[in-house]
Write a protein that holds these residues in place. Sequence first.
Motif, mmCIF file in Angstrom:
data_model
loop_
_atom_site.group_PDB
_atom_site.id
_atom_site.type_symbol
_atom_site.label_atom_id
_atom_site.label_comp_id
_atom_site.label_asym_id
_atom_site.label_seq_id
_atom_site.Cartn_x
_atom_site.Cartn_y
_atom_site.Cartn_z
ATOM 1 N N ALA A 98 11.440 -3.007 6.436
ATOM 2 C CA ALA A 98 10.110 -3.076 7.047
ATOM 3 C C ALA A 98 9.269 -4.018 6.199
ATOM 4 O O ALA A 98 9.288 -3.919 4.970
ATOM 5 C CB ALA A 98 9.463 -1.693 7.105
ATOM 6 N N VAL A 100 5.437 -5.602 5.480
ATOM 7 C CA VAL A 100 3.990 -5.556 5.672
ATOM 8 C C VAL A 100 3.475 -6.995 5.630
ATOM 9 O O VAL A 100 3.599 -7.686 4.619
ATOM 10 C CB VAL A 100 3.327 -4.700 4.580
ATOM 11 N N GLU A 119 11.482 -4.719 10.788
ATOM 12 C CA GLU A 119 10.283 -4.143 11.401
ATOM 13 C C GLU A 119 9.059 -4.807 10.778
ATOM 14 O O GLU A 119 8.954 -4.897 9.555
ATOM 15 C CB GLU A 119 10.248 -2.638 11.154
ATOM 16 N N VAL A 121 5.084 -4.691 10.083
ATOM 17 C CA VAL A 121 3.904 -3.823 10.029
ATOM 18 C C VAL A 121 2.723 -4.709 9.638
ATOM 19 O O VAL A 121 2.689 -5.241 8.524
ATOM 20 C CB VAL A 121 4.085 -2.691 9.000
ATOM 21 N N TYR A 123 -1.375 -5.912 8.977
ATOM 22 C CA TYR A 123 -2.619 -5.411 8.403
ATOM 23 C C TYR A 123 -3.668 -6.516 8.474
ATOM 24 O O TYR A 123 -3.340 -7.693 8.698
ATOM 25 C CB TYR A 123 -2.418 -4.958 6.952
ATOM 26 N N LEU A 137 3.771 3.123 2.542
ATOM 27 C CA LEU A 137 4.873 3.097 3.495
ATOM 28 C C LEU A 137 6.208 3.353 2.799
ATOM 29 O O LEU A 137 7.048 4.111 3.296
ATOM 30 C CB LEU A 137 4.895 1.751 4.210
#
Length: 323
Positions: A98, A100, A119, A121, A123, A137
């Motif tokens: 994942a 960010v 994935e 994510v 912000y 996370l």
Amino acid sequence: MSVAPVRTPTRDGVLRAARKIAAILPPTPLLPVTIHGHQVWAKAECLQPIGVFKIRGAWHRLSDLSEEERARGVVGVSSGNHAQGVAWAARRLGMQAAIVMPADAPRVKLARVAELGAEVVTYDRASQDRDTISQALAAKRGATLVHAFGDPWVIEGQGSAGVELDAQMAALAGGAPTRIITPSGGGGLAAGLALACPAAEIVAVEPAGWDDVGRSLATGTIQRVAADAPQTACDALQTPATWPVNFAVLHGRVSAVTVSEEEVRTAQRFAFAELRLVLEPGGAVALAAALAGRVPLDGHTALILSGGNTDAVSFAQVLTDGE
């Protein structure tokens, strides 16, 4: 959450990383180019499988994880280039990843991370702290946090570019580099190069207004980017501050200069015209510093062309603006 154990990155670690990377990837080309009457040497990290040097640190970090750690996956934090490195390494190792990423990251980078199976994510870069989000996370999932620059394995992996460069210049330039000019965001690449090439002068280049590494080196303490830092096309170099693990290597060993947005665009056009290479803005800053006369040049000066992940529309605009 699993984080990098507290340890110091070492030259032995860089050499080990270089052996690991040589087993799966060919060296990137080293290209001669004439700037202001001097032949200098440009290492085209923009030609890596993911278009950027970040594949090095990501592979060294993820391939060193235990089977138990691999089963729990990883969390990365990046504006897009480290994200692709982590996603590429995770896919090759059969791991979950994942990443960010800022919501305003270039679309091409967001898309490529997703295409690699990670994935994403997102912000808000202006109002949220990426490190806080990524740490939370990773803790929630029991995953290993792989920081973009503040990780000893990542630093060592990036330094493998210097090991390649040393050997290439010995063969092509008659000796090792005496000066290496490199892009700098958080200082992972600059620190790795300093470990890899202890006899070379290392010059870190940052966009104007995003010179946290330069100000940190000048003051002897870690400085953050100003709250009102100007907009920059160099999204890959928009790091708020270097980390202690990087600063410990950089301080007293590395110098720093800045370049303007127009100087970066000039470098992108130069690379396209003279080297037939596509560079993203952040990947062009070392070349920009050389072209702008910020750093002395000689036959044993090397430039790191660190990345080429830019979208067609933006790059075409840079080229046409120079006509």
